[in-house]
Design a protein around this motif. Structure first.
Motif, PDB file in Angstrom:
ATOM      1  N   THR A  47       0.750  -1.037  -0.154  1.00 12.78           N
ATOM      2  CA  THR A  47      -0.141   0.020   0.079  1.00 12.78           C
ATOM      3  C   THR A  47       0.684   1.154   0.064  1.00 12.78           C
ATOM      4  O   THR A  47       1.566   1.396   0.801  1.00 12.78           O
ATOM      5  CB  THR A  47      -0.951  -0.181   1.254  1.00 12.78           C
ATOM      6  N   VAL A  48       0.666   1.969  -0.990  1.00 14.89           N
ATOM      7  CA  VAL A  48       1.519   3.299  -1.082  1.00 14.89           C
ATOM      8  C   VAL A  48       0.554   4.740  -0.830  1.00 14.89           C
ATOM      9  O   VAL A  48      -0.536   4.687  -1.652  1.00 14.89           O
ATOM     10  CB  VAL A  48       2.050   3.315  -2.661  1.00 14.89           C
ATOM     11  N   ALA A  49       0.928   5.393  -0.146  1.00  9.91           N
ATOM     12  CA  ALA A  49       0.293   6.564   0.362  1.00  9.91           C
ATOM     13  C   ALA A  49       0.786   7.778  -0.587  1.00  9.91           C
ATOM     14  O   ALA A  49       2.084   7.907  -0.324  1.00  9.91           O
ATOM     15  CB  ALA A  49       0.219   6.998   1.701  1.00  9.91           C
ATOM     16  N   ILE A  50       0.128   8.425  -1.538  1.00 10.96           N
ATOM     17  CA  ILE A  50       0.640   9.440  -2.159  1.00 10.96           C
ATOM     18  C   ILE A  50       0.289  10.736  -1.470  1.00 10.96           C
ATOM     19  O   ILE A  50      -0.949  11.123  -1.387  1.00 10.96           O
ATOM     20  CB  ILE A  50      -0.014   9.674  -3.579  1.00 10.96           C
ATOM     21  N   VAL A  51       1.274  11.606  -1.095  1.00 10.10           N
ATOM     22  CA  VAL A  51       1.203  12.351  -0.095  1.00 10.10           C
ATOM     23  C   VAL A  51       1.651  13.778  -0.353  1.00 10.10           C
ATOM     24  O   VAL A  51       2.992  13.898  -0.802  1.00 10.10           O
ATOM     25  CB  VAL A  51       1.679  12.070   1.233  1.00 10.10           C
ATOM     26  N   GLY A  52       0.948  15.019  -0.156  1.00 13.34           N
ATOM     27  CA  GLY A  52       1.696  16.097  -0.418  1.00 13.34           C
ATOM     28  C   GLY A  52       0.556  17.303  -1.276  1.00 13.34           C
ATOM     29  O   GLY A  52      -0.387  17.257  -0.719  1.00 13.34           O
ATOM     30  N   ASP A  53       1.181  18.084  -1.840  1.00 13.41           N
ATOM     31  CA  ASP A  53       0.313  19.379  -2.492  1.00 13.41           C
ATOM     32  C   ASP A  53       0.126  18.836  -4.129  1.00 13.41           C
ATOM     33  O   ASP A  53       0.293  17.963  -4.358  1.00 13.41           O
ATOM     34  CB  ASP A  53       1.085  20.659  -2.171  1.00 13.41           C
ATOM     35  N   SER A  54      -0.035  20.025  -4.657  1.00 12.95           N
ATOM     36  CA  SER A  54      -0.514  19.702  -6.147  1.00 12.95           C
ATOM     37  C   SER A  54       0.978  19.275  -7.066  1.00 12.95           C
ATOM     38  O   SER A  54       0.662  18.678  -7.981  1.00 12.95           O
ATOM     39  CB  SER A  54      -0.925  21.164  -6.584  1.00 12.95           C
TER      40      SER A  54
END
Length: 717
Positions: free
Chosen positions: A497-504
């Motif tokens: 499971t990969v969490a894609i995290v941050g801003d635009s």
């Protein structure tokens, strides 16, 4: 407004929908004093103060950083004058004619508006980049219909519009607020006058009660929304009605003010003018507004108007009631209409790489706006406003209003129809994007930045909508709001499971991650918020702390640490400074961002997540998309220096030193495949690299998928 006679009013049927009745006020019943109806040179001068403040602010004068408060001064003036007209009509005739009221507003405002909107359409097609035309067409249409403020409120929190250049009709938001007030306020007065007659109440108290019923909730809402959603709060009508209500209340009680001692009037006028000046000088773009900050200029304007009701010259009149200030005040409406579109056009023609005008140029442009403003006033605004036929037959004003609105809408349609239709190119093997680059690129595909290609995909007109999505969904929260929203993709029982995290700047990679997840069987979960990097402190947003981001990050960081199903956290960002307060230096705020990033990354690693940092792509010094639209056969004009931009900022400016300080944090760096060589080309392998601002097109990101997959496999443990 004086209370009407205490003689009982017999019950009567409700008034017809176009008028309201109240007992005509005789002299014995307390008619307004004559000097309350005189020409107010001080108010004309106050108009001049308001428009000078706005023009100076938009020109970029550093000592007028709060000049936007001139709009609030206009609101108070409008509330006072409009309510005064209504007050005198009821006092004189015992009736309020909606036809006459709205006819006056149409004659006064709409003709000049139609002229400027038509001119903006021409300016747009002659000067502004074609990539803006479709959006500006909508702006012109909503301005003609006086609802553009709600459109701007929506765009202020819309991720897809976050990098849009200012609209040449953006300043119409304040006119929209006023027009909405002019529509609602007389209707409310009809209801209040019916209540006054029905229950034999004091007309003054009834009207003040109605004003309070609008103004007090509006002020409370303005304070709340400014704290929670400052973008929409600035534009929506509901946060501004209280300012018009202040002027309206002043008009109702104006007959009492001449009894004030003259010394008080001097103090009110001078103090009110000083309050406005303090706001103009002390406020800036970082001031939460409107909210409580709007009280200073609003009450200051009310104090100046109140001081002038004594019928004698006051200290404020030495500044306001002069021939120069009266002349500027007379032109204030046309000046306000014309100055902003001219500044926007000038910024395109003579602005720097970031689109800003030098202050001296801005002042010259604002000064030049006097010419079309004067012509519009003399040839359109004044003649139509005072046209005897329209005054005598107010019903014809409806025809005038429809015609003026139709001109604005037609101008919008003209711009919309003029937008070139993008060619339908089939994406062939020639449109390979990053696939044409060598494994270790040091130049662009042809060894030099090319000037022309056979075709480009997406075209510059298609690029704004070429946005990354995950299974068709945007999957990114707007700038405003604190709810922790997420998207999931792939089998829930996947081994990874990969969490894609941050801003635009992390969001732009979703297209590639979906393709990798499909191939490798990953489960993806997104925690993305526009303008909000993954840190625990405050982020700089328009020279102020982004409090919504701080609250969002608290929930996001806690979820990432406690959700043991997450194996990897992949993150990126464009922000390079944390917020430490108005007096902190850029260097101090950069160091704070770096320290915060290191702390968050190491905290996640301690919780059992592997952190992978995606180095932010180079940030263009120009709007690449607009440049390509203007120079389709001179693409070399749209290249920019990679080294120069990386020194000036972007997420890499914080990420690289943070990685040096962090212990064992992995990273992925694809900058060489986005900007090969010293110059960053606009088009690689027939694919447009950038869409808006520093964001990559989804099409180009898709061509980077194999590179991203390979880089991830090298660092994921």
């Amino acid at each position: 407004m004086h209370q009407s006679s205490t003689t009982a009013v017999p019950p009567v049927p409700p008034p017809p929908p176009t008028s309201a009745t109240a007992r005509p006020r005789t002299r014995a019943a307390g008619r307004l004093p004559a000097d309350a109806q005189r020409f107010r040179g001080d108010i004309q001068g106050l108009r001049a103060v308001a428009v000078i403040a706005v023009l100076g602010f938009h020109a970029g004068l550093p000592f007028m950083s709060g000049g936007f408060v001139g709009v609030d001064v206009f609101f108070v003036i409008s509330g006072f004058l409009i309510t005064g007209l209504i007050d005198r009509e009821i006092g004189r005739t015992g009736r309020l004619s909606l036809t006459r009221f709205w006819a006056r507003r149409v004659r006064r405002l709409l003709p000049a508006t139609a002229v400027v909107l038509a001119a903006v359409a021409v300016i747009t097609m002659v000067v502004l980049p074609v990539t803006r035309w479709a959006s500006i067409a909508w702006d012109i249409a909503t301005s003609a219909l006086y609802v553009v403020n709600w459109r701007l409120a929506d765009q202020s929190v819309n991720y897809l519009a976050s990098d849009d250049a200012p609209s040449p009709v953006q300043h119409f938001w304040s006119l929209a607020v006023e027009e909405q007030f002019y529509l609602v306020w007389p209707l409310l007065i009809l209801v209040l006058l019916w209540l006054q007659r029905r229950f034999h109440l004091s007309i003054t108290r009834v009207l003040l009660g109605g004003i309070a019923a609008i103004g007090i909730p509006s002020l409370i809402w303005s304070i709340y929304l400014t704290e929670t959603s400052p973008g929409p709060a600035y534009f929506v009508s509901t946060t501004r009605l209280w300012e018009l209500a202040v002027g309206a209340a002043l008009a109702i009680i104006a007959h009492r003010l001449p009894r004030l001692p003259v010394a008080w009037a001097h103090a009110l006028g001078a103090g009110g003018l000083a309050a406005i000046v303090v706001a103009v000088v002390a406020y800036d773009s970082g001031t939460p507004f409107p909210g409580t900050a709007a009280l200073l200029p609003t009450l200051g304007a009310a104090a100046v108007i109140a001081a002038g009701t004594v019928g004698r010259r006051t200290l404020a009149d030495l500044v306001l009631d002069t021939s120069v200030m009266r002349d500027i005040g007379t032109l204030s409406y046309s000046l306000y209409l014309w100055h902003w579109p001219l500044l926007i056009a000038a910024a395109v023609m003579w602005g720097g790489d970031d689109g800003t005008l030098p202050v001296a140029t801005g002042v010259v442009v604002v000064g030049f706006s006097v010419v079309p403003a004067w012509l519009t006033y003399r040839l359109v605004e004044a003649p139509i406003h005072h046209a005897k036929l329209l005054v005598r037959l107010p019903g014809w004003a409806a025809v005038l209003g429809v015609g003026c609105t139709a001109i604005g809408v037609a101008a919008a349609m003209l711009v919309s129809q003029a937008v070139p239709q993008p060619p339908s190119y089939a994406v062939t093997s020639q449109a390979q994007g990053a696939a044409v680059l060598d494994d270790e690129p040091d130049e662009d595909p042809d060894g030099e930045v090319v000037d022309s290609v056979e075709y480009i995909t997406p075209t510059a007109l298609e690029a704004p909508d070429d946005v990354a999505r995950l299974d068709g969904e945007l999957c990114i929260s707007d700038i405003e709001g604190t709810d922790l929203e997420s998207c999931t993709y792939g089998p829930a029982d996947a081994e990874i499971t990969v969490a894609i995290v941050g801003d635009s700047k992390m969001h732009q990679w979703l297209t590639a991650f979906q393709q990798i997840a499909d191939e490798r069987g990953w489960h993806l979960v997104t925690y993305l918020k526009s303008g909000c990097p993954l840190i625990t402190g405050d982020v700089v947003f328009e020279d102020a702390p982004n409090e919504d981001c701080t609250a969002y990050n608290e929930a996001r960081y806690d979820t990432l640490r406690t959700d043991d199903a997450i194996d990897y956290v992949i993150t990126s960002q464009v922000a390079s400074r944390a917020y430490l307060g108005p007096d902190a230096s850029d260097a101090e705020q950069s160091d704070a961002m770096i320290d915060d990033m290191v702390g968050v990354w190491e905290g996640l690693e301690e919780a059992g997540r592997q952190v992978v940092v995606m180095i932010d792509n180079p940030n263009p010094s120009i709007d690449v998309m607009e440049c390509v639209a203007e120079h389709p056969d001179e693409l070399g004009e749209c290249a920019f220096s990679r080294d120069d931009r990386e020194r000036k900022g972007g997420g890499a400016a914080a990420q690289l030193p943070a990685l040096e300080r962090a212990d064992g944090i992995s990273s992925v760096d694809l900058r060489d495949y986005i900007c090969p060589g010293e110059a960053c080309p606009a088009v690689i392998g027939n694919v447009l690299v950038y869409r808006r601002g520093s964001h990559l097109t989804a099409t180009y990101v898709s061509t980077l998928t194999p590179r991203l997959d390979e880089a991830l496999m090298e660092v994921m443990r």
